[in-house]
Design an enzyme around this catalytic site. Structure first.
Site, PDB file in Angstrom:
ATOM      1  N   ALA A 246       0.815  -1.220   0.000  1.00  0.00           N
ATOM      2  CA  ALA A 246       0.000   0.000   0.000  1.00  0.00           C
ATOM      3  C   ALA A 246       0.844   1.264   0.000  1.00  0.00           C
ATOM      4  CB  ALA A 246      -0.928  -0.004   1.220  1.00  0.00           C
ATOM      5  N   ASP A 247       2.164   1.123   0.148  1.00  0.00           N
ATOM      6  CA  ASP A 247       3.030   2.295   0.262  1.00  0.00           C
ATOM      7  C   ASP A 247       3.010   3.125  -1.023  1.00  0.00           C
ATOM      8  OD1 ASP A 247       5.400   3.606   1.847  1.00  0.00           O
ATOM      9  OD2 ASP A 247       6.119   3.332  -0.204  1.00  0.00           O
ATOM     10  N   ILE A 248       2.784   4.420  -0.883  1.00  0.00           N
ATOM     11  CA  ILE A 248       2.687   5.301  -2.039  1.00  0.00           C
ATOM     12  C   ILE A 248       4.020   5.403  -2.769  1.00  0.00           C
ATOM     13  CG2 ILE A 248       2.200   7.658  -2.799  1.00  0.00           C
ATOM     14  CD1 ILE A 248      -0.255   6.087  -1.926  1.00  0.00           C
ATOM     15  N   TRP A 288      12.418   2.112  -3.809  1.00  0.00           N
ATOM     16  CA  TRP A 288      12.378   3.377  -3.073  1.00  0.00           C
ATOM     17  C   TRP A 288      13.589   4.235  -3.411  1.00  0.00           C
ATOM     18  CZ3 TRP A 288      11.009   0.882   2.274  1.00  0.00           C
ATOM     19  CH2 TRP A 288       9.611   0.850   2.431  1.00  0.00           C
TER      20      TRP A 288
END
Length: 294
Positions: A246-248, A288
């Site tokens: 769910a991490d944007i 990331w």
């Protein structure tokens, strides 16, 4: 001066691994003449420690006498914090089968997680960072350290020591509110610290538990949601197969990597991530890092 040499499992890039420390961990680390300095609790006292790189090895420097117990503690902490025993060769082989991710992974070859020295430090910093930009979160963390922590004299300066649970537990909510913490976040930080001091929460004991059980126990705490639990698993424990779908940030990185015109859904990420097991944490970490432009 005590000097310790530690050999990592290669491939290992100290430059890539520590780049984030210089940019995003300024509350904990000071960079001086090729060494990253911070304080670590060795047994019963905090000590200033320098971490550098020479000839394919981690160099650890301490400018004071250490007992044999402290030396062994320091060795274990540095090996764990800098992921020196993590062999990423199987991860790189596996990612060669992912044409969209392979260039991202290969260009960061040797990049490892740097973990916080204690789960308590990781948890408190993560709670403080919830729903804040990096700069203001770092400011609040620094203010907590200055208010509740201590300092260790080191050369011409004093290095900050992250506070212990007992030091934070002695604070009142208003103490943190005066530092621009909102009321709820002040309660989360202090209440969790008090729970640890009272024996109602054993963070270090969670290290032996499976991911889901750690998550279940953490999210039962007021102020801890799934994102915070996943950050503790990643940056506190270094668990290798975690996928914060769910991490944007992860979804934005995948949008860019896959050349999509929309952000992928959580279910998309979970489906793609099945091919990254048992290295989903590192795939996430490299994605990331790709957002930083490095």
């Amino acid at each position: 001066m005590y000097v310790l040499q530690l050999e990592p499992v290669h491939p290992y890039s100290f430059a890539a691994t520590t780049r984030r420390l210089a940019h995003f961990e300024k509350t904990a680390y000071r960079f001086r003449e090729g060494f990253f300095y911070r304080t670590l609790h060795l047994k019963e006292r905090p000590v200033a420690v320098g971490i550098g790189w020479d000839g394919g090895q981690i160099l650890v420097q301490v400018e004071e006498e250490l007992s044999e117990a402290e030396v062994q503690c320091l060795k274990g902490m540095i090996r764990r914090m800098f992921s020196l025993d993590v062999d990423l060769a199987p991860f790189y082989e596996q990612m060669k089968k992912e044409p969209r991710l392979a260039p991202i992974v290969e260009s960061r070859r040797g990049l490892h997680f740097v973990l916080d020295p204690t789960l308590y430090e990781c948890l408190i910093k993560t709670i403080i960072s919830q729903q804040l930009n990096l700069a203001f979160a770092a400011t609040l963390i620094q203010r907590l350290i200055e208010r509740a922590g201590s300092k260790v004299p080191f050369r011409e300066e004093a290095l900050p020591v992250f506070p212990t649970p007992s030091q934070v537990a002695r604070l009142e909510y208003e103490d943190l509110q005066r530092l621009q913490f909102n009321r709820r976040k002040a309660e989360y930080v202090i209440d969790i610290s008090r729970k640890i001091v009272d024996g109602g929460l054993d963070l270090e004991g969670m290290k032996t538990l499976p991911d889901q059980l750690v998550t279940d126990q953490l999210v039962s705490l007021r102020g801890v949601g799934r994102w915070t639990a996943e950050c503790l698993l990643l940056f506190g424990m270094g668990r290798p197969d975690l996928l914060p779908a769910a991490d944007i940030g992860l979804r934005n990185a995948l949008k860019k990597a896959y050349g999509l015109d929309r952000q992928p859904t959580e279910s998309d990420v979970r489906r793609w991530g099945e091919n990254w097991t048992p290295w989903r944490s590192y795939a996430t970490f490299y994605l990331w890092d790709s957002l930083s432009g490095a």
